[in-house]
Design a protein around this motif. Sequence first.
Motif, PDB file in Angstrom:
ATOM      1  N   SER A   1     -60.514  50.477 -20.722  1.00 35.50           N
ATOM      2  CA  SER A   1     -61.135  51.219 -19.592  1.00 35.50           C
ATOM      3  C   SER A   1     -60.782  50.378 -18.135  1.00 35.50           C
ATOM      4  O   SER A   1     -60.700  49.215 -18.324  1.00 35.50           O
ATOM      5  CB  SER A   1     -62.336  51.128 -19.707  1.00 35.50           C
ATOM      6  N   ARG A   2     -60.396  51.063 -17.223  1.00 38.92           N
ATOM      7  CA  ARG A   2     -60.254  50.676 -15.927  1.00 38.92           C
ATOM      8  C   ARG A   2     -61.426  50.097 -15.278  1.00 38.92           C
ATOM      9  O   ARG A   2     -61.208  49.341 -14.205  1.00 38.92           O
ATOM     10  CB  ARG A   2     -59.415  51.670 -14.947  1.00 38.92           C
ATOM     11  N   LEU A   3     -62.387  50.111 -15.870  1.00 36.26           N
ATOM     12  CA  LEU A   3     -63.845  49.404 -15.621  1.00 36.26           C
ATOM     13  C   LEU A   3     -63.712  47.933 -15.952  1.00 36.26           C
ATOM     14  O   LEU A   3     -64.576  47.097 -15.300  1.00 36.26           O
ATOM     15  CB  LEU A   3     -64.854  50.101 -15.726  1.00 36.26           C
ATOM     16  N   ASN A   4     -62.710  47.645 -16.899  1.00 34.53           N
ATOM     17  CA  ASN A   4     -62.990  46.496 -17.570  1.00 34.53           C
ATOM     18  C   ASN A   4     -62.513  45.228 -16.686  1.00 34.53           C
ATOM     19  O   ASN A   4     -61.487  45.424 -16.345  1.00 34.53           O
ATOM     20  CB  ASN A   4     -62.384  46.118 -18.818  1.00 34.53           C
ATOM     21  N   GLY A   5     -63.298  44.223 -16.406  1.00 31.23           N
ATOM     22  CA  GLY A   5     -62.915  43.030 -15.735  1.00 31.23           C
ATOM     23  C   GLY A   5     -62.412  41.883 -16.731  1.00 31.23           C
ATOM     24  O   GLY A   5     -61.794  42.234 -17.761  1.00 31.23           O
ATOM     25  N   PRO A   6     -62.261  40.656 -16.285  1.00 31.97           N
ATOM     26  CA  PRO A   6     -61.503  39.481 -17.102  1.00 31.97           C
ATOM     27  C   PRO A   6     -62.239  39.308 -18.293  1.00 31.97           C
ATOM     28  O   PRO A   6     -63.721  39.315 -18.421  1.00 31.97           O
ATOM     29  CB  PRO A   6     -61.746  38.332 -16.130  1.00 31.97           C
ATOM     30  N   ASP A   7     -61.446  39.008 -19.504  1.00 34.95           N
ATOM     31  CA  ASP A   7     -62.074  38.535 -20.750  1.00 34.95           C
ATOM     32  C   ASP A   7     -61.916  37.085 -20.737  1.00 34.95           C
ATOM     33  O   ASP A   7     -61.444  36.412 -19.943  1.00 34.95           O
ATOM     34  CB  ASP A   7     -61.341  39.178 -21.746  1.00 34.95           C
ATOM     35  N   HIS A   8     -62.539  36.389 -21.645  1.00 32.01           N
ATOM     36  CA  HIS A   8     -62.228  35.122 -22.174  1.00 32.01           C
ATOM     37  C   HIS A   8     -61.686  34.693 -23.381  1.00 32.01           C
ATOM     38  O   HIS A   8     -62.485  35.228 -24.305  1.00 32.01           O
ATOM     39  CB  HIS A   8     -63.441  34.323 -21.771  1.00 32.01           C
TER      40      HIS A   8
END
Lengths: 67, 538
Positions: free
Chosen positions: B424-431
């Motif tokens: 989704s284009r709402l998703n920001g950074p993951d770790h």
Amino acid sequence: MLITEPNLHNPDEIYARLIAAHDGLSEAESHALNARLVLILMNHIGNHAILTEALGHARPTGGTGQN
Amino acid sequence: MQDLVEQRYDIAFRMYPYVRSADQDAAAVRHPVIVIGGRPIGLATALDLGLRGVPVLVLDDHEGAGLGSRAICFAKRTLEICDRLGAAEAMLGKGVLWNTGKVFHDDRLLYEFNLQPESGHAFPAFINLQQPWFEKFLHDAILQAQANGAPIEIRGRNRVEAVTPSAEHVALEVMTPEGPYRLEADWLVACDGARSPTRNGLGLDFKGRVFEDNFLIADIRMKADFPTERWFWFEPHFKSGDSALLHKQPDDIWRIDFQLGWNIDRKTELEPANIRARVDAMLGPNVDYALEWTSIYTFQCRRMDSFRHGRVLFAGDSAHQVSPFGARGANSGIQDVDNLGWKLALVLGGMAPDSLLDTYDAERVCAADENILNSTRATDFITPKSPMSKMFRNAVLDLAHHLPFARTIVNSGRLSVPCIYDGSRLNGPDHPKMPRRSRPGSPCPDAPLGDGWLLEELGRGFTLLAIDAALPEAIKIKGLTVQRLSVSALANAALRDRYLGAATSAVYLVRPDQHVAARWERYDETEVLAALARICTA
Ligand SMILES: Cc1cc2nc3c(=O)[nH]c(=O)nc-3n(C[C@H](O)[C@H](O)[C@H](O)COP(=O)(O)OP(=O)(O)OC[C@H]3O[C@@H](n4cnc5c(N)ncnc54)[C@H](O)[C@@H]3O)c2cc1C
């Protein structure tokens, strides 16, 4: 990677067993045996890429039934 | 007198009787949001918006929950969402808890299963509850919310006859028992069911597959000591259908489902004597029961190309339809609501451009495709489409009796789980050190927290969840308040497993629908503001 080079140490022997497994079965029973066998081997292989490759080799290329 | 609003079905609970509205004596009154349809999805939409302070008007051509149950299985995620809406306690109180089942082929028990939900969640994997009760509890929560000032209004026996969208608003023509009137809406949410007159009126597509099979549903009332389990038969020995299902509901009601095949005479099959013959064969002689509700269904799996058409949004069955195997209908519709409510509230509040609503379409289309895929595969397994497909299906069933691997292939419905909005284009950074199950796009897994639960501590808006990490006093961007929640995983194994993984600390930005937006090891203002901006300028 699907192995397509020879991999059976005694092909004649195991091929004969495959045929013998169908002895005395009706065509429907034979189909059912094959289906069970495919499922069992599929689980043993357990690798989607290899199975997909195998399905590609098994499916007639012309798409109409004959190889 | 002629009935201007024809009643197409009987009502189980009369929830919103017709009352004349002042709007009927005015020129087209404008409302911020109008919802068409006051059943599970429309009611939940109204409740979610109303609790966010968004004025919402619901129009339904009937006066409450329809008689007879369609949905009976409600999933954990649905209960979590309904908890946020204030309706889950009543559902849990009345619903039947279950997590075990048996699968039979002919007269053989193939295997038993246990959905054995992981411990440390407020809600069980599933409850069984008749759909009218599910709707009633949502409506009770609306009454409660109204009493607390939530701006929700429902008008029964208001049939929407025409919908005309324009760039600035949507115009509606409405029929009531006392004649027609007009309304306008800034936004229209069509929750008007699988036959959606809104969708048809606008000439929009609804493409997919029809399954050539009929299923007979019989809800029976009996005092029986069958266990509270889901029993499913493939090719049952009692010959009441090509497959059969037995499942318990509250109030000594049991759901029985028989697969009848394609070429049947509906009228004959619905004769009580014929239904009783099938049920008798299944339950054996001398079982006392009464037929509560019976019906014959054919199934389809299809969806609209897009769930957003300008100012008109589609949610629930109007947008997508699945076969019941997997209980993905109402359950997925409730997730539509969960996804749409906060976005619409942000847009109406001027906090985000209306393009945020395109992400409702993108995320929920993805979810619908996942549900359709699962439900299509289950239906194909239950109703094989070719002799060879049936050959393999029965080979799987034969093997399932003694080989455990084959049991995982048996498919009598893969029960509803929420969609993860990967990509989704709402998703920001993951770790990379943190567990996959809580990656951006996932619904937050619940976990015990003190005497309560993590999910109930999350806010109605955005939440920054800090696990063994420091947070600043307050976070505000352009009028948007972000709630802070600081917890420790030091003595909380569930929290650690579900959120930290190999990391020693974590900061999660959680969306108002409790899906993860982004996550970091430590709080960083620039990063968090960027992640929020990504959503609010989407
Ligand atoms: C046999 C069966 C079993 C099922 N089992 C399950 C299950 O176990 N779990 C699950 O999650 N789902 C299940 N489902 C699916 C579930 O019933 C539906 O997904 C759910 O009812 C959809 O809700 P909805 O609010 O979108 O639409 P609907 O329930 O169809 O409601 C639409 C409402 O809009 C009103 N309306 C229509 N046109 C107008 C108009 N022009 N003006 C005003 N009002 C209008 C209608 O009267 C109705 O009240 C099952 C379905 C079937 C058929």
